[in-house]
Design a protein around this motif. Structure first.
Motif, PDB file in Angstrom:
ATOM      1  N   TRP A 187       1.064  -1.163   0.093  1.00 40.86           N
ATOM      2  CA  TRP A 187      -0.016   0.064   0.050  1.00 40.86           C
ATOM      3  C   TRP A 187       0.832   1.187  -0.168  1.00 40.86           C
ATOM      4  CZ3 TRP A 187      -1.405   3.512   4.268  1.00 40.86           C
ATOM      5  CH2 TRP A 187      -2.311   4.409   4.089  1.00 40.86           C
ATOM      6  N   LEU A 188       1.949   1.055   0.762  1.00 39.73           N
ATOM      7  CA  LEU A 188       2.840   2.625   1.043  1.00 39.73           C
ATOM      8  C   LEU A 188       3.784   2.956  -0.424  1.00 39.73           C
ATOM      9  CD1 LEU A 188       4.283   1.691   4.448  1.00 39.73           C
ATOM     10  CD2 LEU A 188       2.745   3.945   3.704  1.00 39.73           C
ATOM     11  N   VAL A 189       4.148   1.496  -1.270  1.00 38.54           N
ATOM     12  CA  VAL A 189       4.643   1.693  -2.331  1.00 38.54           C
ATOM     13  C   VAL A 189       3.659   2.283  -3.573  1.00 38.54           C
ATOM     14  CG1 VAL A 189       5.748   0.398  -4.499  1.00 38.54           C
ATOM     15  CG2 VAL A 189       6.369  -0.251  -2.164  1.00 38.54           C
ATOM     16  N   GLU A 190       2.494   1.908  -3.259  1.00 42.64           N
ATOM     17  CA  GLU A 190       1.463   2.505  -4.251  1.00 42.64           C
ATOM     18  C   GLU A 190       0.997   3.801  -3.884  1.00 42.64           C
ATOM     19  OE1 GLU A 190      -1.994   0.004  -4.701  1.00 42.64           O
ATOM     20  OE2 GLU A 190      -1.245  -1.749  -4.625  1.00 42.64           O
ATOM     21  N   GLN A 191       0.996   4.374  -2.582  1.00 43.81           N
ATOM     22  CA  GLN A 191       1.049   5.613  -2.427  1.00 43.81           C
ATOM     23  C   GLN A 191       2.211   6.298  -2.881  1.00 43.81           C
ATOM     24  OE1 GLN A 191      -1.648   7.126  -1.169  1.00 43.81           O
ATOM     25  NE2 GLN A 191      -2.788   5.446   0.274  1.00 43.81           N
ATOM     26  N   PHE A 192       3.311   6.040  -2.746  1.00 40.85           N
ATOM     27  CA  PHE A 192       4.387   6.631  -3.471  1.00 40.85           C
ATOM     28  C   PHE A 192       4.196   7.060  -4.921  1.00 40.85           C
ATOM     29  CE2 PHE A 192       8.690   6.242  -5.290  1.00 40.85           C
ATOM     30  CZ  PHE A 192       9.407   7.218  -4.700  1.00 40.85           C
ATOM     31  N   VAL A 193       3.641   5.890  -5.739  1.00 43.08           N
ATOM     32  CA  VAL A 193       3.407   6.238  -7.099  1.00 43.08           C
ATOM     33  C   VAL A 193       2.364   7.264  -7.329  1.00 43.08           C
ATOM     34  CG1 VAL A 193       2.873   5.186  -9.290  1.00 43.08           C
ATOM     35  CG2 VAL A 193       4.530   4.006  -7.630  1.00 43.08           C
ATOM     36  N   ALA A 194       1.340   7.239  -6.479  1.00 37.02           N
ATOM     37  CA  ALA A 194       0.176   8.073  -6.645  1.00 37.02           C
ATOM     38  C   ALA A 194       0.438   9.596  -6.207  1.00 37.02           C
ATOM     39  CB  ALA A 194      -0.855   7.505  -5.582  1.00 37.02           C
ATOM     40  N   MET A 195       1.467   9.704  -5.027  1.00 38.69           N
ATOM     41  CA  MET A 195       1.768  10.892  -4.677  1.00 38.69           C
ATOM     42  C   MET A 195       2.660  11.677  -5.979  1.00 38.69           C
ATOM     43  SD  MET A 195       2.635  10.687  -0.863  1.00 38.69           S
ATOM     44  CE  MET A 195       1.656  10.812   0.549  1.00 38.69           C
ATOM     45  N   LEU A 196       3.679  10.968  -6.310  1.00 42.22           N
ATOM     46  CA  LEU A 196       4.424  11.331  -7.472  1.00 42.22           C
ATOM     47  C   LEU A 196       3.467  11.713  -8.668  1.00 42.22           C
ATOM     48  CD1 LEU A 196       7.519   9.103  -7.514  1.00 42.22           C
ATOM     49  CD2 LEU A 196       7.319  11.386  -6.891  1.00 42.22           C
ATOM     50  N   THR A 197       2.473  10.802  -9.045  1.00 42.68           N
ATOM     51  CA  THR A 197       1.691  11.117 -10.177  1.00 42.68           C
ATOM     52  C   THR A 197       0.937  12.356 -10.087  1.00 42.68           C
ATOM     53  OG1 THR A 197       1.610   8.563 -10.347  1.00 42.68           O
ATOM     54  CG2 THR A 197      -0.028   9.993 -11.713  1.00 42.68           C
ATOM     55  N   VAL A 198       0.439  12.813  -8.801  1.00 43.87           N
ATOM     56  CA  VAL A 198       0.109  13.902  -8.703  1.00 43.87           C
ATOM     57  C   VAL A 198       0.662  15.074  -8.950  1.00 43.87           C
ATOM     58  CG1 VAL A 198      -1.148  15.702  -7.091  1.00 43.87           C
ATOM     59  CG2 VAL A 198      -2.030  13.388  -7.006  1.00 43.87           C
ATOM     60  N   THR A 199       2.209  15.048  -8.419  1.00 45.87           N
ATOM     61  CA  THR A 199       2.851  16.063  -8.697  1.00 45.87           C
ATOM     62  C   THR A 199       3.409  16.157 -10.237  1.00 45.87           C
ATOM     63  OG1 THR A 199       3.886  15.684  -6.323  1.00 45.87           O
ATOM     64  CG2 THR A 199       5.078  16.881  -7.744  1.00 45.87           C
ATOM     65  N   ALA A 200       3.494  14.970 -10.625  1.00 45.72           N
ATOM     66  CA  ALA A 200       3.933  15.167 -12.103  1.00 45.72           C
ATOM     67  C   ALA A 200       2.795  16.036 -12.920  1.00 45.72           C
ATOM     68  CB  ALA A 200       4.015  13.573 -12.728  1.00 45.72           C
ATOM     69  N   ARG A 201       1.731  16.180 -12.613  1.00 43.90           N
ATOM     70  CA  ARG A 201       0.806  16.966 -13.105  1.00 43.90           C
ATOM     71  C   ARG A 201       1.266  18.479 -13.395  1.00 43.90           C
ATOM     72  NH1 ARG A 201      -4.203  15.288  -9.890  1.00 43.90           N
ATOM     73  NH2 ARG A 201      -4.387  12.985 -10.507  1.00 43.90           N
ATOM     74  N   ARG A 202       2.144  18.883 -12.413  1.00 43.13           N
ATOM     75  CA  ARG A 202       2.593  20.353 -12.530  1.00 43.13           C
ATOM     76  C   ARG A 202       3.998  20.504 -12.620  1.00 43.13           C
ATOM     77  NH1 ARG A 202      -0.884  19.655  -8.435  1.00 43.13           N
ATOM     78  NH2 ARG A 202      -2.700  21.371  -8.933  1.00 43.13           N
ATOM     79  N   ASP A 203       4.785  19.290 -12.495  1.00 48.18           N
ATOM     80  CA  ASP A 203       6.315  19.381 -12.459  1.00 48.18           C
ATOM     81  C   ASP A 203       6.736  18.347 -13.819  1.00 48.18           C
ATOM     82  OD1 ASP A 203       8.875  20.279 -11.223  1.00 48.18           O
ATOM     83  OD2 ASP A 203       8.690  18.202 -10.355  1.00 48.18           O
ATOM     84  N   PRO A 204       7.537  19.043 -14.459  1.00 46.43           N
ATOM     85  CA  PRO A 204       8.123  18.291 -15.494  1.00 46.43           C
ATOM     86  C   PRO A 204       9.121  17.073 -14.987  1.00 46.43           C
ATOM     87  CG  PRO A 204       8.178  20.559 -16.209  1.00 46.43           C
ATOM     88  CD  PRO A 204       7.662  20.582 -14.653  1.00 46.43           C
ATOM     89  N   GLN A 205      10.050  17.655 -13.975  1.00 46.23           N
ATOM     90  CA  GLN A 205      11.085  16.853 -13.425  1.00 46.23           C
ATOM     91  C   GLN A 205      10.416  15.409 -13.048  1.00 46.23           C
ATOM     92  OE1 GLN A 205      13.097  17.873  -9.718  1.00 46.23           O
ATOM     93  NE2 GLN A 205      14.799  17.257 -10.472  1.00 46.23           N
ATOM     94  N   THR A 206       9.221  15.611 -11.992  1.00 51.07           N
ATOM     95  CA  THR A 206       8.282  14.695 -11.586  1.00 51.07           C
ATOM     96  C   THR A 206       7.853  13.828 -12.852  1.00 51.07           C
ATOM     97  OG1 THR A 206       8.197  15.831  -9.641  1.00 51.07           O
ATOM     98  CG2 THR A 206       7.014  13.818  -9.570  1.00 51.07           C
ATOM     99  N   GLU A 207       7.354  14.525 -13.769  1.00 54.08           N
ATOM    100  CA  GLU A 207       6.576  13.743 -14.884  1.00 54.08           C
ATOM    101  C   GLU A 207       7.349  12.798 -15.221  1.00 54.08           C
ATOM    102  OE1 GLU A 207       5.537  15.959 -18.351  1.00 54.08           O
ATOM    103  OE2 GLU A 207       4.288  13.849 -19.057  1.00 54.08           O
ATOM    104  N   ALA A 208       8.650  13.201 -15.884  1.00 48.21           N
ATOM    105  CA  ALA A 208       9.637  12.368 -16.364  1.00 48.21           C
ATOM    106  C   ALA A 208      10.177  11.046 -15.514  1.00 48.21           C
ATOM    107  CB  ALA A 208      11.017  13.070 -16.675  1.00 48.21           C
TER     108      ALA A 208
END
Lengths: 219, 219
Positions: A187-208
């Motif tokens: 669950w924590l690993v999935e939360q990690f990906v989900a949190m990064l995915t939200v940030t990726a919407r507004r941050d190109p570095q995280t999107e990459a």
């Protein structure tokens, strides 16, 4: 008189061995009781040594012992993050989390007291030790992700996830270690990906990064 | 002698008014300095009253003043969560976050010191006050979501998000309040939905909630 009775072993230890023995006994006590409920007497008794001997090693008394024990626990905790830089990324994170949750499991009460604060032996020095572990955890994650110059969005997301991991492990201890460690880890690993995915919407570095993680999962 | 010079107003205040005046002065000092760096003298000076008067209201000294100020800040913080139960859910969360971030903005340093612990005036009582605010926040969220018997997965997710909000607001203060409060707020709302969505994969109660939130957004 009764040679069969178990007696504490008074064998000669080197200064380092003795110090480490006392810290192990202290950590064991801190694992089951809040720091303010552990006395130097308790540590002497648990280690099977005299009280003056404990004082000789920790002349600053309880506070010094607590800080030394905390520093030793922090070192141990940081070893959880040692993970070879090979193979897919998320399984590396899973393995580090497995070790972390084992640590939490073994250090129970002391771990909660430490992270929750509010202990009478809490000071800015002990807080700095705990913050140091958080910083090291963030550095490890960024280094595994192959990021050298993390922007503020990415840094905030990683630190937020680390805090979320801490919070969930405290709740986990509160709830008699339910769910199973493996489930909590996934669950924590999935939360990690989900949190990064939200940030990726507004941050190109995280999107990459999210794109790379996604490729990683497919291969 | 110099009637034009500004002098502190010594007008008669009721006990409650005086107490509240002293707490306001204290909170203002705590907002810019760590709790251990604020003395009763400072509070007397800021409030324009004598030191004995401050002691009369807080005979327990600094510790008592700090706890009273903390409790008053906690009450104020809890008001941020007051939000009418009408209209779509996520905008309600956004409005509560706006008020929360305004509070963080205004209470800066004192707020960090409080949440980060490690202050010499930190005790299990102050920790209990902070935990109380977290609990109230979680109850508000569950009540807005219309949940009465939250399962452990849902509770853990909500508490995790609350911790994440705290962590991100501390980081926000550290980073000179970047990004803009509105951007941070939107990001936190999106993190809320993302965290619930991960939990929804293994928890039917959370799954139903996420579906309802989704319907809510569409209408």
């Amino acid at each position: 008189m009764t040679p069969a009775a178990p007696t504490p072993a008074y064998r000669r230890l080197s200064v380092e061995e003795r110090r480490s023995q006392l810290l192990t006994s202290a950590l064991d006590l801190f694992a089951h009781r809040a720091p303010e409920e552990v006395s130097l007497d308790d540590v002497a008794e648990a280690a099977g040594v005299s009280r003056p001997l404990v004082y000789r090693y920790f002349p600053g008394g309880k506070q010094q012992l607590y800080e030394a024990a905390l520093r030793s626990a922090a070192d141990e905790l940081q070893h959880c993050f040692d993970e070879p830089r090979e193979g897919p990324l998320l399984p590396r994170l899973s393995r580090a989390l497995d070790r972390y949750l084992t640590f939490v499991d073994e250090h129970g009460t002391g771990f909660s007291a430490l992270l929750q604060g509010g202990s009478v032996v809490e000071t800015s020095r002990t807080t700095a030790i705990v913050d140091g572990v958080r910083r090291v955890a963030a550095e490890h994650i960024l280094s595994h992700l192959g990021v050298t110059g993390p922007g503020s969005s990415l840094r905030m997301t990683i630190r937020m996830w680390i805090t979320a991991v801490e919070a969930s492990s405290l709740i986990w201890l509160d709830e008699d270690k339910q769910p199973q460690a493996e489930e909590l880890r996934d669950w924590l690993v999935e939360q990690f990906v989900a949190m990064l995915t939200v940030t990726a919407r507004r941050d190109p570095q995280t999107e990459a990064l999210v794109r790379a993680l996604d490729e990683d999962v497919r291969h």
